[in-house]
Scaffold this motif. Sequence first.
Motif, PDB file in Angstrom:
ATOM      1  N   ALA A  38      19.234  15.703 -13.953  1.00 20.93           N
ATOM      2  CA  ALA A  38      18.574  15.940 -12.668  1.00 20.93           C
ATOM      3  C   ALA A  38      17.174  15.333 -12.655  1.00 20.93           C
ATOM      4  CB  ALA A  38      18.515  17.442 -12.380  1.00 20.93           C
ATOM      5  N   LEU A  39      16.462  15.450 -13.749  1.00 21.05           N
ATOM      6  CA  LEU A  39      15.128  14.879 -13.851  1.00 21.05           C
ATOM      7  C   LEU A  39      15.179  13.355 -13.766  1.00 21.05           C
ATOM      8  CD1 LEU A  39      12.109  15.464 -14.388  1.00 21.05           C
ATOM      9  CD2 LEU A  39      12.626  15.170 -16.815  1.00 21.05           C
ATOM     10  N   CYS A  40      16.080  12.733 -14.518  1.00 18.14           N
ATOM     11  CA  CYS A  40      16.225  11.274 -14.479  1.00 18.14           C
ATOM     12  C   CYS A  40      16.629  10.803 -13.087  1.00 18.14           C
ATOM     13  CB  CYS A  40      17.265  10.803 -15.495  1.00 18.14           C
ATOM     14  SG  CYS A  40      16.743  10.954 -17.200  1.00 18.14           S
ATOM     15  N   PHE A  41      17.600  11.473 -12.481  1.00 16.43           N
ATOM     16  CA  PHE A  41      18.054  11.090 -11.149  1.00 16.43           C
ATOM     17  C   PHE A  41      16.928  11.227 -10.132  1.00 16.43           C
ATOM     18  CE2 PHE A  41      19.982  12.195  -7.029  1.00 16.43           C
ATOM     19  CZ  PHE A  41      20.675  11.009  -6.808  1.00 16.43           C
ATOM     20  N   GLY A  42      16.192  12.312 -10.196  1.00 14.01           N
ATOM     21  CA  GLY A  42      15.089  12.518  -9.262  1.00 14.01           C
ATOM     22  C   GLY A  42      14.014  11.449  -9.392  1.00 14.01           C
ATOM     23  N   VAL A  43      13.679  11.089 -10.610  1.00  9.76           N
ATOM     24  CA  VAL A  43      12.662  10.060 -10.826  1.00  9.76           C
ATOM     25  C   VAL A  43      13.151   8.698 -10.327  1.00  9.76           C
ATOM     26  CG1 VAL A  43      11.460   8.760 -12.630  1.00  9.76           C
ATOM     27  CG2 VAL A  43      11.523  11.248 -12.720  1.00  9.76           C
ATOM     28  N   ILE A  44      14.390   8.349 -10.627  1.00 14.16           N
ATOM     29  CA  ILE A  44      14.928   7.053 -10.187  1.00 14.16           C
ATOM     30  C   ILE A  44      15.052   7.022  -8.660  1.00 14.16           C
ATOM     31  CG2 ILE A  44      16.913   5.493 -10.298  1.00 14.16           C
ATOM     32  CD1 ILE A  44      17.359   6.557 -13.184  1.00 14.16           C
ATOM     33  N   ALA A  45      15.542   8.102  -8.068  1.00 12.49           N
ATOM     34  CA  ALA A  45      15.669   8.163  -6.603  1.00 12.49           C
ATOM     35  C   ALA A  45      14.297   8.072  -5.922  1.00 12.49           C
ATOM     36  CB  ALA A  45      16.389   9.437  -6.182  1.00 12.49           C
ATOM     37  N   THR A  46      13.298   8.716  -6.510  1.00 15.39           N
ATOM     38  CA  THR A  46      11.948   8.623  -5.957  1.00 15.39           C
ATOM     39  C   THR A  46      11.415   7.195  -6.056  1.00 15.39           C
ATOM     40  OG1 THR A  46      11.529  10.919  -6.560  1.00 15.39           O
ATOM     41  CG2 THR A  46       9.597   9.549  -6.129  1.00 15.39           C
ATOM     42  N   ALA A  47      11.686   6.540  -7.171  1.00 19.04           N
ATOM     43  CA  ALA A  47      11.253   5.149  -7.324  1.00 19.04           C
ATOM     44  C   ALA A  47      11.937   4.250  -6.296  1.00 19.04           C
ATOM     45  CB  ALA A  47      11.556   4.663  -8.739  1.00 19.04           C
ATOM     46  N   ILE A  48      13.219   4.495  -6.047  1.00 22.32           N
ATOM     47  CA  ILE A  48      13.933   3.714  -5.022  1.00 22.32           C
ATOM     48  C   ILE A  48      13.299   3.948  -3.656  1.00 22.32           C
ATOM     49  CG2 ILE A  48      16.118   3.529  -3.752  1.00 22.32           C
ATOM     50  CD1 ILE A  48      17.540   4.045  -6.440  1.00 22.32           C
ATOM     51  N   LYS A  49      12.993   5.198  -3.331  1.00 23.87           N
ATOM     52  CA  LYS A  49      12.373   5.528  -2.048  1.00 23.87           C
ATOM     53  C   LYS A  49      11.006   4.862  -1.904  1.00 23.87           C
ATOM     54  CE  LYS A  49      11.515   7.763   1.762  1.00 23.87           C
ATOM     55  NZ  LYS A  49      11.959   7.183   3.005  1.00 23.87           N
ATOM     56  N   LEU A  50      10.202   4.890  -2.964  1.00 21.62           N
ATOM     57  CA  LEU A  50       8.878   4.298  -2.914  1.00 21.62           C
ATOM     58  C   LEU A  50       8.933   2.765  -2.790  1.00 21.62           C
ATOM     59  CD1 LEU A  50       6.995   6.441  -5.580  1.00 21.62           C
ATOM     60  CD2 LEU A  50       6.757   6.545  -3.093  1.00 21.62           C
ATOM     61  N   CYS A  51       9.933   2.174  -3.398  1.00 17.52           N
ATOM     62  CA  CYS A  51      10.051   0.701  -3.356  1.00 17.52           C
ATOM     63  C   CYS A  51      10.760   0.197  -2.101  1.00 17.52           C
ATOM     64  CB  CYS A  51      10.791   0.199  -4.589  1.00 17.52           C
ATOM     65  SG  CYS A  51       9.856   0.403  -6.098  1.00 17.52           S
ATOM     66  N   TRP A  52      11.538   1.029  -1.460  1.00 17.00           N
ATOM     67  CA  TRP A  52      12.313   0.574  -0.302  1.00 17.00           C
ATOM     68  C   TRP A  52      11.455   0.570   0.868  1.00 17.00           C
ATOM     69  CZ3 TRP A  52      16.648  -2.008  -0.024  1.00 17.00           C
ATOM     70  CH2 TRP A  52      17.303  -2.115   1.199  1.00 17.00           C
TER      71      TRP A  52
END
Length: 116
Positions: free
Chosen positions: A102-116
Amino acid sequence: MTEGVSESDQERRVRLVSFYLAIVAALAGSLIFAWVIYVVSTEFAYWQEILNQHFAAIIGLPGAAAVAFAIVVFLRQTDGPIEFEGLGFKFKGAAGQVVMWALCFGVIATAIKLCW
């Protein structure tokens, strides 16, 4: 338990087999997902527009889930069960893996949101 084989050897074998099965399943799932996206995007113009507009959600989030899964499985295979403490909680065994995913997924999803 069979004679002549310690339980740790059996656990290591099970872990190794499950690791390779997880890799095969992830690759097969990725190929099927890619094929479905290809067919939908080439055959249906409306879906191609949606895919272009929401690429991060359609491709990025499942990819983030797969990468988070790979990270957790890889860490478990190299060092044994995941255990950690934080914020007054102590996670061991399966709970550690779930929280780590959950921690890894949340961090990666947040990075995708910030970069998109």
